[in-house]
Design a protein around this motif. Sequence first.
Motif, PDB file in Angstrom:
ATOM      1  N   MET A 162      10.902 110.571 -40.317  1.00  0.00           N
ATOM      2  CA  MET A 162      10.409 110.645 -41.551  1.00  0.00           C
ATOM      3  C   MET A 162      10.201 110.999 -42.784  1.00  0.00           C
ATOM      4  O   MET A 162       9.528 110.737 -43.775  1.00  0.00           O
ATOM      5  N   GLN A 163       9.837 112.546 -42.205  1.00  0.00           N
ATOM      6  CA  GLN A 163      10.147 113.580 -43.079  1.00  0.00           C
ATOM      7  C   GLN A 163      11.280 113.439 -44.013  1.00  0.00           C
ATOM      8  O   GLN A 163      10.656 113.833 -45.054  1.00  0.00           O
ATOM      9  N   HIS A 164      12.396 113.262 -43.627  1.00  0.00           N
ATOM     10  CA  HIS A 164      13.567 113.171 -44.233  1.00  0.00           C
ATOM     11  C   HIS A 164      13.546 112.354 -45.254  1.00  0.00           C
ATOM     12  O   HIS A 164      13.333 112.205 -46.896  1.00  0.00           O
ATOM     13  N   ARG A 165      12.913 110.786 -44.737  1.00  0.00           N
ATOM     14  CA  ARG A 165      12.937 109.270 -45.821  1.00  0.00           C
ATOM     15  C   ARG A 165      12.123 109.757 -46.590  1.00  0.00           C
ATOM     16  O   ARG A 165      11.653 110.002 -47.806  1.00  0.00           O
ATOM     17  N   ALA A 166      10.823 110.839 -46.756  1.00  0.00           N
ATOM     18  CA  ALA A 166       9.568 110.009 -47.367  1.00  0.00           C
ATOM     19  C   ALA A 166      10.111 111.989 -48.623  1.00  0.00           C
ATOM     20  O   ALA A 166       9.350 111.868 -49.613  1.00  0.00           O
ATOM     21  N   LEU A 167      10.608 112.772 -48.630  1.00  0.00           N
ATOM     22  CA  LEU A 167      11.305 113.871 -48.839  1.00  0.00           C
ATOM     23  C   LEU A 167      12.545 113.253 -49.869  1.00  0.00           C
ATOM     24  O   LEU A 167      12.253 113.575 -51.105  1.00  0.00           O
ATOM     25  N   HIS A 168      12.949 112.089 -49.480  1.00  0.00           N
ATOM     26  CA  HIS A 168      13.685 111.541 -49.917  1.00  0.00           C
ATOM     27  C   HIS A 168      13.205 110.535 -50.836  1.00  0.00           C
ATOM     28  O   HIS A 168      13.733 110.856 -52.525  1.00  0.00           O
ATOM     29  N   HIS A 169      11.965 109.951 -50.577  1.00  0.00           N
ATOM     30  CA  HIS A 169      11.355 108.836 -51.644  1.00  0.00           C
ATOM     31  C   HIS A 169      10.790 109.806 -53.099  1.00  0.00           C
ATOM     32  O   HIS A 169      10.600 109.465 -53.722  1.00  0.00           O
ATOM     33  N   LEU A 170      10.369 111.164 -52.143  1.00  0.00           N
ATOM     34  CA  LEU A 170       9.458 112.217 -53.001  1.00  0.00           C
ATOM     35  C   LEU A 170      10.850 112.177 -54.565  1.00  0.00           C
ATOM     36  O   LEU A 170      10.174 112.373 -55.554  1.00  0.00           O
ATOM     37  N   ALA A 171      11.696 112.103 -53.721  1.00  0.00           N
ATOM     38  CA  ALA A 171      12.980 113.167 -55.179  1.00  0.00           C
ATOM     39  C   ALA A 171      13.204 111.748 -55.704  1.00  0.00           C
ATOM     40  O   ALA A 171      13.477 113.211 -56.692  1.00  0.00           O
ATOM     41  N   ALA A 177       3.129 110.821 -56.818  1.00  0.00           N
ATOM     42  CA  ALA A 177       4.177 110.200 -56.483  1.00  0.00           C
ATOM     43  C   ALA A 177       4.118 110.453 -55.145  1.00  0.00           C
ATOM     44  O   ALA A 177       4.742 109.384 -53.983  1.00  0.00           O
ATOM     45  N   LEU A 178       2.811 110.993 -54.088  1.00  0.00           N
ATOM     46  CA  LEU A 178       2.536 110.696 -53.240  1.00  0.00           C
ATOM     47  C   LEU A 178       2.253 109.723 -53.102  1.00  0.00           C
ATOM     48  O   LEU A 178       2.057 108.752 -51.900  1.00  0.00           O
ATOM     49  N   THR A 179       0.817 108.916 -53.841  1.00  0.00           N
ATOM     50  CA  THR A 179       0.829 107.704 -53.277  1.00  0.00           C
ATOM     51  C   THR A 179       1.341 106.456 -53.532  1.00  0.00           C
ATOM     52  O   THR A 179       1.307 105.517 -53.050  1.00  0.00           O
ATOM     53  N   GLN A 180       2.817 106.862 -53.849  1.00  0.00           N
ATOM     54  CA  GLN A 180       3.730 106.141 -53.702  1.00  0.00           C
ATOM     55  C   GLN A 180       4.309 105.565 -52.170  1.00  0.00           C
ATOM     56  O   GLN A 180       4.829 104.737 -52.082  1.00  0.00           O
ATOM     57  N   LEU A 181       4.370 106.835 -51.302  1.00  0.00           N
ATOM     58  CA  LEU A 181       4.116 106.742 -49.839  1.00  0.00           C
ATOM     59  C   LEU A 181       4.085 106.106 -48.977  1.00  0.00           C
ATOM     60  O   LEU A 181       2.409 105.700 -49.481  1.00  0.00           O
ATOM     61  N   THR A 182       4.112 105.457 -48.014  1.00  0.00           N
ATOM     62  CA  THR A 182       3.227 105.188 -47.035  1.00  0.00           C
ATOM     63  C   THR A 182       2.227 105.787 -46.729  1.00  0.00           C
ATOM     64  O   THR A 182       2.799 107.302 -46.231  1.00  0.00           O
ATOM     65  N   ALA A 183       1.577 105.206 -45.730  1.00  0.00           N
ATOM     66  CA  ALA A 183       0.586 106.672 -45.584  1.00  0.00           C
ATOM     67  C   ALA A 183       0.644 107.453 -43.876  1.00  0.00           C
ATOM     68  O   ALA A 183       0.425 108.721 -44.424  1.00  0.00           O
ATOM     69  N   GLU A 184       1.429 107.050 -43.529  1.00  0.00           N
ATOM     70  CA  GLU A 184       2.540 107.665 -42.457  1.00  0.00           C
ATOM     71  C   GLU A 184       3.372 108.671 -43.243  1.00  0.00           C
ATOM     72  O   GLU A 184       3.337 110.375 -42.629  1.00  0.00           O
ATOM     73  N   GLN A 185       4.270 108.328 -43.949  1.00  0.00           N
ATOM     74  CA  GLN A 185       4.673 109.346 -45.543  1.00  0.00           C
ATOM     75  C   GLN A 185       4.272 110.654 -45.739  1.00  0.00           C
ATOM     76  O   GLN A 185       4.343 111.500 -46.126  1.00  0.00           O
ATOM     77  N   GLN A 186       2.531 110.393 -45.719  1.00  0.00           N
ATOM     78  CA  GLN A 186       1.748 110.961 -46.409  1.00  0.00           C
ATOM     79  C   GLN A 186       1.899 111.490 -45.437  1.00  0.00           C
ATOM     80  O   GLN A 186       1.781 113.301 -46.081  1.00  0.00           O
ATOM     81  N   THR A 187       0.929 112.036 -44.813  1.00  0.00           N
ATOM     82  CA  THR A 187       0.433 111.936 -43.964  1.00  0.00           C
ATOM     83  C   THR A 187       1.582 113.220 -42.311  1.00  0.00           C
ATOM     84  O   THR A 187       1.359 114.654 -43.093  1.00  0.00           O
ATOM     85  N   VAL A 188       3.223 112.874 -42.837  1.00  0.00           N
ATOM     86  CA  VAL A 188       3.536 114.020 -42.245  1.00  0.00           C
ATOM     87  C   VAL A 188       3.916 114.393 -43.345  1.00  0.00           C
ATOM     88  O   VAL A 188       4.318 115.827 -42.871  1.00  0.00           O
ATOM     89  N   ILE A 189       4.162 114.805 -44.787  1.00  0.00           N
ATOM     90  CA  ILE A 189       4.188 115.964 -45.970  1.00  0.00           C
ATOM     91  C   ILE A 189       3.445 117.020 -45.744  1.00  0.00           C
ATOM     92  O   ILE A 189       2.887 117.733 -45.834  1.00  0.00           O
ATOM     93  N   GLU A 190       2.301 116.084 -45.553  1.00  0.00           N
ATOM     94  CA  GLU A 190       0.670 117.208 -45.525  1.00  0.00           C
ATOM     95  C   GLU A 190       0.152 117.039 -44.060  1.00  0.00           C
ATOM     96  O   GLU A 190       0.315 118.841 -44.404  1.00  0.00           O
TER      97      GLU A 190
END
Length: 102
Positions: free
Chosen positions: A79-88, A40-53
């Motif tokens: 960015m965190q909100h959108r990344a978590l939405h995508h991850l879910a 799932a994390l690989t499907q996020l953009t690099a910035e989204q991955q960074t903010v989650i990390e």
Amino acid sequence: MSGRIAEERPSVSIRLTRRNTRIRIPPKRAPSGKQAISLALTQLTAEQQTVIELRIIQGYSVAETAGLMNKQEVAVRVMQHRALHHLAAIMLMIHINGFLAG
């Protein structure tokens, strides 16, 4: 009969944004646990991955993350909100894919 359905089932696809971003998960047994999260994390953009990390995994504050990423705090929160939405959504598709295949 359920084995036959799983073999003939096409890959699962979900529309995540208005820009028609689609995540495709192959129609085989879905990974579980850490493998599913990694996929799932690989499907996020690099910035989204960074903010989650930084925010979720390492536990940095919004202010610290903003400083490290050279972004405004509001941009980090969005960015965190959108990344978590995508991850879910991605994790749901991985779960559904595994449920239907298994």
